[in-house]
Design a protein around this motif. Structure first.
Motif, PDB file in Angstrom:
ATOM      1  N   GLN A 153     -26.547 -34.618  34.938  1.00 22.10           N
ATOM      2  CA  GLN A 153     -26.751 -36.142  35.159  1.00 22.10           C
ATOM      3  C   GLN A 153     -25.565 -36.956  35.684  1.00 22.10           C
ATOM      4  O   GLN A 153     -25.144 -37.735  36.280  1.00 22.10           O
ATOM      5  CB  GLN A 153     -27.309 -36.630  33.696  1.00 22.10           C
ATOM      6  N   THR A 154     -24.268 -36.218  34.694  1.00 23.74           N
ATOM      7  CA  THR A 154     -23.022 -37.080  35.197  1.00 23.74           C
ATOM      8  C   THR A 154     -22.696 -36.922  36.384  1.00 23.74           C
ATOM      9  O   THR A 154     -22.405 -37.829  37.279  1.00 23.74           O
ATOM     10  CB  THR A 154     -22.084 -36.728  34.182  1.00 23.74           C
ATOM     11  N   ARG A 174     -24.669 -38.843  39.204  1.00 22.61           N
ATOM     12  CA  ARG A 174     -24.089 -40.244  39.184  1.00 22.61           C
ATOM     13  C   ARG A 174     -22.884 -40.408  39.876  1.00 22.61           C
ATOM     14  O   ARG A 174     -22.651 -41.361  40.673  1.00 22.61           O
ATOM     15  CB  ARG A 174     -24.288 -40.875  37.695  1.00 22.61           C
ATOM     16  N   LYS A 192     -23.492 -40.200  43.540  1.00 22.31           N
ATOM     17  CA  LYS A 192     -23.911 -41.260  44.097  1.00 22.31           C
ATOM     18  C   LYS A 192     -22.880 -42.500  44.181  1.00 22.31           C
ATOM     19  O   LYS A 192     -22.948 -43.349  45.167  1.00 22.31           O
ATOM     20  CB  LYS A 192     -25.190 -42.014  43.001  1.00 22.31           C
ATOM     21  N   GLU A 193     -21.840 -42.643  43.508  1.00 18.86           N
ATOM     22  CA  GLU A 193     -20.547 -43.731  43.615  1.00 18.86           C
ATOM     23  C   GLU A 193     -20.085 -43.065  44.729  1.00 18.86           C
ATOM     24  O   GLU A 193     -19.370 -44.113  45.450  1.00 18.86           O
ATOM     25  CB  GLU A 193     -19.866 -43.482  42.057  1.00 18.86           C
ATOM     26  N   GLN A 195     -20.293 -45.563  33.748  1.00 18.26           N
ATOM     27  CA  GLN A 195     -20.978 -45.997  35.027  1.00 18.26           C
ATOM     28  C   GLN A 195     -20.099 -46.901  35.804  1.00 18.26           C
ATOM     29  O   GLN A 195     -19.661 -47.991  35.466  1.00 18.26           O
ATOM     30  CB  GLN A 195     -22.245 -46.336  34.667  1.00 18.26           C
TER      31      GLN A 195
END
Ligand code: IPE
Length: 260
Positions: free
Chosen positions: A23-24, A27, A30-31, A238
């Motif tokens: 999950q990390t 993310r 995506k960033e 995030q």
């Protein structure tokens, strides 16, 4: 261009062998995608490499035949983590390409001897997203050794002179003391290379064959000496990586590069 290292402590559970924090990583992928930046990505080994590397004493060079098995096993583990990272990037439509250090560089007594830097350049020019990682490698003096992701970052910084170097860690940045054991540790927002000299940080307790925080501070001092800024940020929060990539304000430590 930016040289970005994602630490093994962010994308793996360092105390439990071979656990990927999908999950990390997803993310962070995506960033990275949203930033649209040209990047060379380096990632650490975390629990996919440090535990086996320590068990077989790989950092100390070749001493006994059993280490050959350990070398191979460690490589298998870091390559597996690398395949997870590549897949996560690929799922965001990032054309990631894996460049494993063991086949493109050699060390001599832990120091870089040869490195095929131009391959990174050639992939970048063709629109790829090069990804390399802390790995087991050949060493001309020691026979075998470990090349940490931090050494890769420093070597790439010296060669490419990027816009900045970024370390994604599991802390908000650099602290006045080790925040994991000192509750009065304070985050440093901005620091110069000279001020870094006075900063001492106690070593972390997990199985880290590449010196943990002390090693990282030495690496950053050397990056600063190239005149390049280094930013350390918390990859568990995030949006911080995105903000730093695009130059927006957020919580992090910036180490200002000295005069090259
Ligand atoms: C270590 O790489 C490589 C091996 C143990 C094979 P790093 O030192 O860059 O890994 P992290 O970021 O500390 O996990």
């Amino acid at each position: 261009m930016i040289i970005l290292k994602i630490g093994g402590s962010v994308i793996t559970n360092k105390s439990q062998e071979n656990t990927f924090k999908k999950q990390t990583m997803d993310r962070l992928s995506k960033e990275i995608k949203r930033s649209g930046k040209k990047i060379i990505l380096v990632h650490g080994a975390g629990s996919f490499g440090h535990i086996t590397a320590k068990k077989y004493g790989l950092q100390n060079g070749f001493q006994e035949a059993e280490q050959i098995r350990g070398f191979s096993l460690t490589h298998k583990a870091v390559q597996k983590l690398n395949s997870y990272v590549i897949e996560s990037l690929y799922n965001q439509d990032i054309p990631a390409i894996s460049l494993p250090p063991h086949s493109m560089l050699r060390l001599n007594n832990h120091m870089l001897k040869t490195f095929e830097f131009e391959i990174f350049n050639m992939y970048l020019k063709r629109g790829f997203f090069p990804v390399t990682f802390g790995d087991v490698v050949l060493d001309d003096t020691l026979g075998i050794s470990i090349c940490s992701g931090d050494l890769l970052v420093l070597s790439l910084v010296k060669y490419f002179k990027p816009e900045k170097a970024i370390f994604v860690t599991d802390e908000d940045g650099l602290y006045t003391k080790n925040p994991k054991i000192n509750s009065d540790a304070e985050l440093i927002n901005s620091i110069t290379e000279n001020e870094l000299e006075n900063l001492t940080t106690d070593a972390d307790s997990h199985d880290d064959v590449t010196e943990g925080m002390k090693g990282k501070i030495d690496t950053i001092k050397n990056i600063s000496k190239c005149g390049i800024d280094t930013i350390l940020l918390n990859g568990n929060k995030q949006g911080r990586l995105y903000n730093v990539l695009v130059g927006e304000d957020d919580t992090y430590t910036i180490v200002h590069g000295g005069r090259a």
